[in-house]
Design a protein around this motif. Structure first.
Motif: not given
Length: 385
Positions: A324-335, A345-355, A373-379
């Motif tokens: 099981t993979l867990y993802d989350a995001a927070a977004r601010l929108e203006f105007e 954040g993607r794969n928040l539990s840092d699951e190791e899995y073959r694709t 991909a392992p646990r990954t954060f993007t801005l």
């Protein structure tokens, strides 16, 4: 390993559509042409293996289709369709070996030519489709359908001789499906559900093995398979700010026949690749207005995937267990969304899995697994013009 590929394609479709009081028609003509020239090889002077090959394939396809829908009443409709398809594939391949002292990249025409193939084959198919739908209410529809599908045959791009360049056959699919779609509880809950049975004939499968002491990739019509299951997906608008999305699927996939290298049926020893039994996803989105010009959107999701074999060989080494993979995001929108800033954040539990995987144990003696991909954060900052 080097690969240089030049590919271009052209397609054109002409449609004739017609609408009357109680029936409608969608029909058309389709043309497609693709040309692909790929030069590839191995530069391995340390292992005395230097090669180069040139594959040139042209695919030309023609099709004509028509699909008509008849309204038998305000709620009951019948549809029938048919598609005629013809595909011609021209395949040419040359391959040369070079001495270990050859400078990189080896030039074709200067080595020992071991492969020189030029073949062609035409594949034709007629595929029908029938369906019936009935509106239980203005917002709820049920349906059932039967259709045939077609995937043309071709040539193994690794063929080293005229015997290996014999074309593999087209793959066909018979599909039965029934379902229900609709909106409920004042359109706050949407549901799309279906049960289905897919039956494959002349299923195209690939595998890696050893032939005459050398590595070989085999592409054949080795199998027939049946895949049954169900899917349910939709959303629930809990209130003006909160929405939930959901999806659940189940597959019962098995080979009816699988002819192995020795001509024996090994279907009871294998499981269709990339066919997990259970899949599911649950997501939530919450939005709120911070000020007159700023909105905050929070999202979270959990997605599940059952046991799966990524290779045709059903290798237990490469088998991927349920995860099981867990993802989350927070977004601010203006105007009103013109500007946005998103932290995710993607794969928040840092699951190791073959694709993906390659089972080379019968030829080169090892197996390859590729991982997500392992646990990954993007801005991310964005502007809409």
């Amino acid at each position: 390993v080097f690969v240089f590929e030049d590919q271009n394609q052209f397609s054109q479709e002409l449609q004739l559509n017609y609408d009357a009081d109680n029936w409608s028609l969608v029909s058309g003509l389709y043309y497609f042409k693709e040309e692909d020239v790929t030069e590839s090889g191995i530069f391995g002077p340390d292992i005395a293996f230097v090669s180069n090959s040139l594959n040139d394939q042209t695919t030309t396809a023609y099709a004509a289709y028509a699909d008509a829908t008849f309204d038998l009443s305000d709620r009951l409709s019948l549809s029938a369709g048919i598609r005629f398809t013809e595909e011609e594939k021209d395949f040419a391949r040359i391959q040369e070996f070079f001495g270990a002292t050859t400078p990189m990249v080896p030039v074709l025409g200067q080595g020992a030519r071991v492969t020189d193939i030029d073949v062609s084959e035409t594949f034709s198919n007629t595929s029908p489709k029938f369906s019936i739908s009935y509106d239980l209410t203005d917002n709820v529809t049920t349906y059932a359908s039967y259709s045939r599908g077609f995937k043309s045959g071709g040539f193994d791009g690794r063929s080293n001789s005229g015997l290996e360049a014999q074309p593999f056959d087209a793959e066909t699919l018979s599909a039965w499906e029934a379902g229900l779609k609709g909106d409920f509880f004042n359109n706050t809950v949407s549901v799309s559900s279906a049960i289905f049975l897919n039956q494959y004939e002349d299923l195209q499968v690939s595998s890696f093995t050893e032939q005459n002491g050398a590595f070989a990739a085999i592409f054949t019509n080795a199998a027939e398979a049946s895949i049954a299951g169900f899917e349910v997906e939709g959303s629930w608008q809990a209130n003006n700010n909160l929405r939930f999305d959901y999806a659940l699927g189940y597959l019962d996939a098995e080979y009816d026949t699988f002819i192995g290298e020795n001509g024996q049926d090994v279907s009871d020893q294998l499981t269709p690749a990339n066919a997990p039994d259970w899949t599911g996803r649950l997501a939530a989105e919450y939005s709120t207005q911070i000020s007159s010009s700023v909105d905050l959107i929070l999202t979270g999701a959990a997605s599940h995937r059952g046991d799966v074999y990524p290779t045709v060989s059903s290798s237990e080494v490469l088998r991927q267990g349920a995860y099981t993979l867990y993802d989350a995001a927070a977004r601010l929108e203006f105007e009103n969304g013109k500007y946005a800033l998103t932290l995710s954040g993607r794969n928040l539990s840092d699951e190791e899995y073959r694709t993906q995987g390659f089972d080379l144990s019968d030829s080169l003696g090892y197996q390859l697994g590729y991982y997500g991909a392992p646990r990954t954060f993007t801005l991310t900052a964005s502007v809409v013009y």
